[in-house]
Design a protein around this motif. Structure first.
Motif, PDB file in Angstrom:
ATOM      1  N   UNK A   1       0.828  -1.204   0.000  1.00  0.00           N
ATOM      2  CA  UNK A   1       0.000   0.000   0.000  1.00  0.00           C
ATOM      3  C   UNK A   1       0.863   1.255   0.000  1.00  0.00           C
ATOM      4  N   UNK A   2       1.967   1.233   0.740  1.00  0.00           N
ATOM      5  CA  UNK A   2       2.877   2.382   0.747  1.00  0.00           C
ATOM      6  C   UNK A   2       3.524   2.563  -0.617  1.00  0.00           C
ATOM      7  N   UNK A   3       3.910   1.459  -1.269  1.00  0.00           N
ATOM      8  CA  UNK A   3       4.512   1.550  -2.601  1.00  0.00           C
ATOM      9  C   UNK A   3       3.511   2.098  -3.611  1.00  0.00           C
TER      10      UNK A   3
ATOM     11  N   UNK B   1       3.336   5.779  -3.077  1.00  0.00           N
ATOM     12  CA  UNK B   1       4.519   6.463  -3.612  1.00  0.00           C
ATOM     13  C   UNK B   1       4.392   6.676  -5.113  1.00  0.00           C
ATOM     14  N   UNK B   2       3.934   5.647  -5.829  1.00  0.00           N
ATOM     15  CA  UNK B   2       3.747   5.792  -7.274  1.00  0.00           C
ATOM     16  C   UNK B   2       2.714   6.866  -7.574  1.00  0.00           C
ATOM     17  N   UNK B   3       1.619   6.871  -6.822  1.00  0.00           N
ATOM     18  CA  UNK B   3       0.594   7.891  -7.029  1.00  0.00           C
ATOM     19  C   UNK B   3       1.159   9.290  -6.809  1.00  0.00           C
ATOM     20  N   UNK B   4       2.057   9.428  -5.831  1.00  0.00           N
ATOM     21  CA  UNK B   4       2.621  10.744  -5.541  1.00  0.00           C
ATOM     22  C   UNK B   4       3.481  11.244  -6.689  1.00  0.00           C
TER      23      UNK B   4
ATOM     24  N   UNK C   1       1.405  -5.026  -9.915  1.00  0.00           N
ATOM     25  CA  UNK C   1       0.758  -4.842  -8.621  1.00  0.00           C
ATOM     26  C   UNK C   1       0.381  -3.394  -8.327  1.00  0.00           C
ATOM     27  N   UNK C   2       0.680  -2.481  -9.242  1.00  0.00           N
ATOM     28  CA  UNK C   2       0.403  -1.067  -9.023  1.00  0.00           C
ATOM     29  C   UNK C   2      -0.112  -0.448 -10.314  1.00  0.00           C
TER      30      UNK C   2
END
Length: 301
Positions: A27-29, A32-35, A83-84
């Motif tokens: 979820x943190x990864x 981070x990608x969204x940011x 996965x993202x």
């Protein structure tokens, strides 16, 4: 190198890449990608029509340039290490693709690992591909493209279609493609420092999410690089010389040539992996897409 590319690379190297080495939760990864997307890859419409529709049970985005009749269909498969990411995260590329290639771009929201492991994503993109093929007018140009894990899915999709006697697309385009799921390419190590985006840890975790522990599945057997390549349509491979996946594209190009497939390998200097995602604001992203247009025009002539 454009100023935009310099700033993007500095941000990725100093802020994003270290976080990938920090044992983030999934979820943190994803956050981070969204940011990164929110900061550097604008999502606001740049003059394309965006619609949503369910295709074969899979939610898809349809992007078209207004006031133009699309000259064909491009099925675009987003990356994100299986996965993202999502169709929305890749609009920085898909909007530009729709405008500059003058195509209808269809981006599926395929299921992500580890919630949905292999072959869920592949099943989704095959279902969308077959439904689109069924519905388009005969003779309409139909292409498949994808970045990183999406490029892997694109090759897996076409390989499955041809193995089952189905109809392949008119061309296949891979951007910074992940074609060797054993992660054995030499540049996985030689470009580990030069790559401003990816890490070995992130790739290894992605393979565990997507395929399960290594002793439970033969990763070579599901790698496009080691699959059947005879009969594939013309292929364009675009990759940066500084990314960890460089040799996936080099080896795939060589294997395609050996299989008698028309292939163009387009290696860019010192770009982030999947730089096309910034095409709305990144000159090099737009130029790479313009090279796609020239490739598609050439294979049609």
């Amino acid at each position: 190198m454009s100023v935009q590319n310099f700033l993007l690379k500095q941000y990725l190297r100093r802020h994003y890449k270290p976080r990938l080495n920090a044992h983030l939760t999934l979820e943190e990864a994803r956050h981070e990608l969204d940011s990164v997307v929110e900061r550097f890859l604008p999502l606001a419409s740049i003059g394309v029509n965006i619609e949503h529709s369910n295709v074969a049970g899979v939610e898809c985005e349809f992007l078209t340039a207004p006031h133009r009749t699309p000259k064909g269909v491009l099925l675009y498969l987003h990356g994100g290490m299986f996965s993202m990411a999502s169709p929305q995260s890749h609009r920085g590329a898909t909007q530009v693709l729709a405008k500059r290639l003058k195509l209808q771009v269809v981006t599926p929201r395929y299921r992500l690992a580890p919630e949905h492991a292999f072959p869920a994503a592949l099943d989704d993109v095959i279902a969308v591909y077959e439904a689109l093929q069924h519905d388009i007018e005969p003779g309409t140009p139909f292409y498949v493209a994808g970045d990183q894990a999406g490029a892997c899915l694109g090759f897996q999709l076409v390989q499955r279609q041809l193995a089952d006697g189905g109809l392949g697309p008119d061309a296949l385009i891979g951007i910074s493609g992940l074609y060797d799921l054993t992660l054995s390419g030499p540049s996985m190590e030689s470009n580990a420092e030069a790559d401003c985006f990816a890490t070995r840890l992130a790739f290894e975790r992605a393979m565990d999410f997507y395929l399960g522990p290594e002793d439970e599945r033969d990763r070579r057997a599901v790698s496009p690089l080691f699959g059947e390549l005879h009969g594939l349509p013309p292929v364009l491979l675009q990759v940066s010389d500084s990314e960890m996946l460089l040799d996936d594209s080099r080896r795939m190009a060589a294997a395609l040539e050996d299989a008698g497939v028309e292939v163009e390998l387009d290696i860019w200097k010192d770009m982030p992996s999947c730089w096309h995602l910034g095409a709305v604001a990144l000159p090099e992203g737009r130029e790479a897409i313009d090279r796609m247009a020239r490739f598609l025009k050439r294979i049609k002539s």
